[in-house]
Design an enzyme around this catalytic site. Structure first.
Site, mmCIF file in Angstrom:
data_model
loop_
_atom_site.group_PDB
_atom_site.id
_atom_site.type_symbol
_atom_site.label_atom_id
_atom_site.label_comp_id
_atom_site.label_asym_id
_atom_site.label_seq_id
_atom_site.Cartn_x
_atom_site.Cartn_y
_atom_site.Cartn_z
ATOM 1 N N ASN A 117 11.638 -5.728 21.505
ATOM 2 C CA ASN A 117 12.851 -6.182 22.174
ATOM 3 C C ASN A 117 13.938 -6.654 21.210
ATOM 4 O O ASN A 117 15.122 -6.457 21.477
ATOM 5 C CB ASN A 117 12.498 -7.317 23.149
ATOM 6 C CG ASN A 117 13.705 -8.126 23.559
ATOM 7 O OD1 ASN A 117 14.522 -7.684 24.367
ATOM 8 N ND2 ASN A 117 13.862 -9.320 22.972
ATOM 9 N N TYR A 166 24.888 0.604 15.722
ATOM 10 C CA TYR A 166 24.070 0.323 16.905
ATOM 11 C C TYR A 166 23.634 1.616 17.578
ATOM 12 O O TYR A 166 22.460 1.788 17.940
ATOM 13 C CB TYR A 166 24.866 -0.557 17.878
ATOM 14 C CG TYR A 166 24.059 -1.065 19.050
ATOM 15 C CD1 TYR A 166 22.991 -1.944 18.847
ATOM 16 C CD2 TYR A 166 24.371 -0.693 20.351
ATOM 17 C CE1 TYR A 166 22.253 -2.429 19.917
ATOM 18 C CE2 TYR A 166 23.645 -1.175 21.430
ATOM 19 C CZ TYR A 166 22.587 -2.039 21.206
ATOM 20 O OH TYR A 166 21.851 -2.520 22.272
ATOM 21 N N LYS A 187 19.613 2.784 17.775
ATOM 22 C CA LYS A 187 18.945 2.959 19.070
ATOM 23 C C LYS A 187 18.525 4.414 19.280
ATOM 24 O O LYS A 187 17.480 4.692 19.869
ATOM 25 C CB LYS A 187 19.849 2.475 20.200
ATOM 26 C CG LYS A 187 20.052 0.957 20.222
ATOM 27 C CD LYS A 187 18.722 0.224 20.374
ATOM 28 C CE LYS A 187 18.887 -1.278 20.471
ATOM 29 N NZ LYS A 187 17.600 -1.996 20.624
ATOM 30 N N THR A 241 23.559 -11.254 28.639
ATOM 31 C CA THR A 241 22.922 -11.990 27.551
ATOM 32 C C THR A 241 23.952 -12.393 26.508
ATOM 33 O O THR A 241 25.137 -12.053 26.600
ATOM 34 C CB THR A 241 21.850 -11.117 26.863
ATOM 35 O OG1 THR A 241 22.500 -9.961 26.297
ATOM 36 C CG2 THR A 241 20.789 -10.668 27.851
#
Length: 252
Positions: free
Chosen positions: A89, A155, A159, A189
């Protein structure tokens, strides 16, 4: 999967956001959790002292991760379990911005945390749990793995690496090991707050994410964790190596 099946779960980044929600809901299901993070989750440990084990670890430092893997910590935690679940995670969205403005150290940290550590832990789990009849690996992916965004080159790339890793591991055809790189949707978040605080010149799509927050379209960590765990512990998990939780939960 029946509730009598001994299950143990390893969660990285279990102290906040989606990781904290995943750890809490696993523990609430009476599943023992090993949390790996830079700090400890004192509140969660106070509620589940017998089920939660924590190891403080700088997950963005591959050398530290390798030191943990060299110990018997993973093997000892998983000992006796029929099902072992690893949820990779922990991750970071920085550096945000055009390629010429990206800091070299920030790039290295992002690649280490987002790619090297999940791949190292996945390999270590597979090696340490050969006695388990059911091993499951979840990479927390992103829509950014499948769609390119200006300002998110690092990013997106990291991913996408998780997605392709899952595809390749699935070709190993190890029937005792299931893997899925799973996009969880847009979650409310600290990472989302970080994205909204970036300048438009760094991330041209910032307004879209501000609108999602303003219009209440962000999923809570608890909602996402419940959907993710239901899928990760289901018989359907691993049938496809790359998935999106929003597609899985669409009504037929």
């Amino acid at each position: 999967m029946t509730s009598t099946t001994p299950i143990r779960a390893i969660v990285t980044g279990h102290t906040r956001g989606l990781g904290a929600a995943l750890a809490e809901q696993l523990l609430a299901r009476d599943i023992a959790v090993l949390g790996l993070s830079r700090s400890r989750n004192a509140a969660l440990h106070a509620r589940f002292p017998a089920l939660l084990k924590e190891i403080e670890l700088e997950l963005a430092d591959p050398a530290r991760v390798a030191q943990l893997i060299a110990t018997d910590a993973l093997r000892e935690f998983a000992s006796g379990a029929q099902t072992v679940l690893l949820i990779n995670n922990a991750g970071m969205v920085q550096p945000i911005g055009p390629i010429e403005g990206q800091d070299a150290a920030a790039i290295a940290s992002a690649v280490s945390l987002n790619v090297a550590t999940p791949l190292m832990l996945a390999s270590a789990l597979a090696a340490a749990t050969t006695g388990a009849s059911d091993r499951r690996i979840v990479h927390i992916s992103s829509g950014a793995a499948r769609h390119a965004y200006a300002g998110w080159s690092i990013y997106c790339a990291t991913k996408a690496a998780l997605d392709h890793h899952a595809r390749a591991v699935a070709l190993d055809a190890n029937r005792a090991l299931r893997i899925c790189s799973l996009a969880p949707g847009v979650i409310d978040t600290n990472m989302q707050a970080e994205i909204r605080s970036s300048g438009a010149e760094q991330f041209p799509m910032r307004d879209k994410f501000e609108d999602l927050k303003r219009n209440g379209q962000l999923v809570t960590p608890d909602q996402c964790a419940a959907q993710l765990l239901d899928y990760a512990l289901s018989d359907a998990f691993g049938q496809t190596p790359v998935a999106d939780i929003r597609e899985i939960n669409k009504p037929v």
